[in-house]
Enzyme design. Structure first.
Site, PDB file in Angstrom:
ATOM      1  N   TYR A 109     -82.850  83.535 120.165  1.00 41.07           N
ATOM      2  CA  TYR A 109     -83.378  83.865 118.720  1.00 41.07           C
ATOM      3  C   TYR A 109     -84.891  83.652 118.748  1.00 41.07           C
ATOM      4  O   TYR A 109     -85.609  83.083 119.742  1.00 41.07           O
ATOM      5  CB  TYR A 109     -83.225  82.369 117.927  1.00 41.07           C
ATOM      6  CG  TYR A 109     -83.669  82.219 116.732  1.00 41.07           C
ATOM      7  CD1 TYR A 109     -83.213  82.713 115.512  1.00 41.07           C
ATOM      8  CD2 TYR A 109     -84.854  81.827 116.297  1.00 41.07           C
ATOM      9  CE1 TYR A 109     -83.702  82.342 114.066  1.00 41.07           C
ATOM     10  CE2 TYR A 109     -85.679  81.888 115.142  1.00 41.07           C
ATOM     11  CZ  TYR A 109     -85.179  82.169 114.075  1.00 41.07           C
ATOM     12  OH  TYR A 109     -85.627  82.005 112.995  1.00 41.07           O
ATOM     13  N   GLU A 197     -87.409  87.835 111.187  1.00 45.68           N
ATOM     14  CA  GLU A 197     -86.400  87.016 112.224  1.00 45.68           C
ATOM     15  C   GLU A 197     -85.368  87.934 112.985  1.00 45.68           C
ATOM     16  O   GLU A 197     -84.943  89.261 112.550  1.00 45.68           O
ATOM     17  CB  GLU A 197     -85.672  86.129 111.360  1.00 45.68           C
ATOM     18  CG  GLU A 197     -84.733  85.260 112.121  1.00 45.68           C
ATOM     19  CD  GLU A 197     -83.894  84.307 111.290  1.00 45.68           C
ATOM     20  OE1 GLU A 197     -84.161  83.061 110.969  1.00 45.68           O
ATOM     21  OE2 GLU A 197     -82.937  84.948 110.743  1.00 45.68           O
TER      22      GLU A 197
END
Ligand code: GDP
Ligand code: MN
Length: 387
Positions: A109, A197
């Site tokens: 991530y 993101e």
């Protein structure tokens, strides 16, 4: 302002963040063409909606032949996709992203967001990707590293290394990882994002690092600096009533209660929502018509409130300062003559030209319930919600 994954990936490419080969399609035939252009033997078809959690909801599917790409694309297009982030009614899919499928070895991530408490950008990296970062933060906080960025200094090399080591990136991928993190921060900074993101950022079996998913939110308050980005907005993703309201410069947000409200001033709107809650009911919307509202804006606001089929009653709570009570009253009466009002309307007016305003309402021949104070208005709203 949110954009779709395929649009975010186009921006990623401009900032040298590698993404899978692919592009967006609106129809099955187009999806097939894209698959054939990409080549290879496996493709991923991804529903393009402004919500995550698509993977588990059937919005990300693998196809083994171009024919299967067509089949999956046609199934997705037009459907209402329900994910944990969409709400029970789901979101209609009008585009799919067709991409080369990758053999994934590892998922990370990486995100850039605003740390509101410290008033600076924060870069977040996790050693596990694919799941919601909030969940990982709860279950395994030690698997997440954060670096707060001093915008004056920019992003120094040691912070990039802290992130990469913290997420457990292989030594051989440090250069590629540095490129991804630098690119992400550069685009976050230069486009005034509130979020950028990559979830997941993947390592493939053949050792490449790519952004498999992409999410970008731009700060609405900075859009005036990025007018070219406005064309990326997908009006189909917005609530139709909210879209209509923004066209008329009305601050309207739809909610799930049944008492519609029309108020001037955001503070009064908040107080009015509290009042409704206290009376045991729930607001159907936030609507601040603002200080400089014209009769037309009030009329439009009224129509928008009535456009919400959940509304069982309306509370108009106005403190006439710059917006005079007579202007408001005229707007309400005009709206009432245009749209059929089949719910009770409680009006509480105070301030400039209040007597004139009340007279207009009383003389309109329409059935308004006039409240003389906030407390009285609350009492009358209680009546509406329970009727
Ligand atoms: P989201 O669920 O809406 O966040 O959609 P994502 O784009 O993150 O996709 C969900 C999951 O599908 C990812 O976390 C991956 O595990 C998986 N996935 C997507 N594309 C591929 C691919 O090309 N190969 C493999 N092996 N998995 C993929
Ligand atoms: Mn994802």
């Amino acid at each position: 302002m949110k954009i779709h994954e395929y649009q975010a990936k186009e921006i990623f490419s401009k900032f040298a963040i590698p993404v899978p080969k692919g592009s967006a399609a609106r129809a099955g035939k187009e999806a097939k063409q894209i698959a054939e252009e990409i080549g290879g033997s496996q493709w991923v078809v991804k529903a393009q909606i402004h919500a995550g959690g698509r993977g588990k909801a059937g919005g990300v599917r693998v196809a083994d032949t171009p024919e299967a790409v067509v089949e999956i694309a046609e199934e997705m297009l037009g459907m209402s996709l329900v994910t944990p982030q969409t709400g029970p009614q789901g979101v209609r899919v009008s585009k799919v992203l067709v991409e080369e499928a990758l053999a994934v070895k590892q998922e990370f991530y990486v995100g850039a967001a605003v740390d509101r408490a410290r008033q600076c950008p924060v870069l977040i990296a996790g050693s596990e990707g694919g799941m919601e970062i909030e969940e990982l933060a709860k279950s395994h906080p030690e698997r997440i590293v954060r670096e707060r960025v001093d915008v004056g200094l920019g992003l120094p090399a040691f912070q990039v290394r802290n992130l990469l080591f913290g997420m457990g990136m292989d030594a051989g991928l440090m250069r590629a990882g540095t490129g991804v993190i630098r690119g992400l921060y550069r685009l976050f900074d230069s486009f005034d994002c509130t979020l950028a993101e990559i979830n997941p950022l993947v390592v493939t079996e053949d050792g490449r690092l790519l952004a498999l998913d992409a999410k970008i939110d731009f700060d609405d308050n900075a859009m005036f600096r990025h007018k070219d980005l406005l064309e990326l907005e997908d009006a189909g993703e917005k609530d139709p009533l909210e879209l209509e309201a923004s066209r008329h410069r009305l601050n309207y947000i739809r909610m799930d209660g049944n008492v519609g409200i029309m108020v001037n001033g955001a503070g009064l709107a908040m107080a009015t929502m509290d009042l409704i809650k206290q009376a045991g009911a729930s607001p159907a919307n936030f609507l601040d018509v603002g200080g400089g509202a014209t009769t037309e804006m009030v009329t439009k606001g009224f129509e928008i409130i009535l456009g919400d089929k959940n509304v069982r009653g309306i509370l108009i709570n106005i403190f006439g300062g710059i917006l005079r009570c007579d202007v408001l009253a005229n707007g309400v009466v005009e709206a009432a003559s245009k749209v059929r009002i089949n719910v009770p309307v409680v009006v509480r007016l105070e301030g400039t030209n209040v007597e004139q305003g009340r007279k207009i309402l009383a003389g309109s021949g329409l059935d308004f319930v006039v409240a003389d104070s906030m407390a009285d208005a609350a009492e009358k709203v209680r009546g509406i919600a329970s009727s």
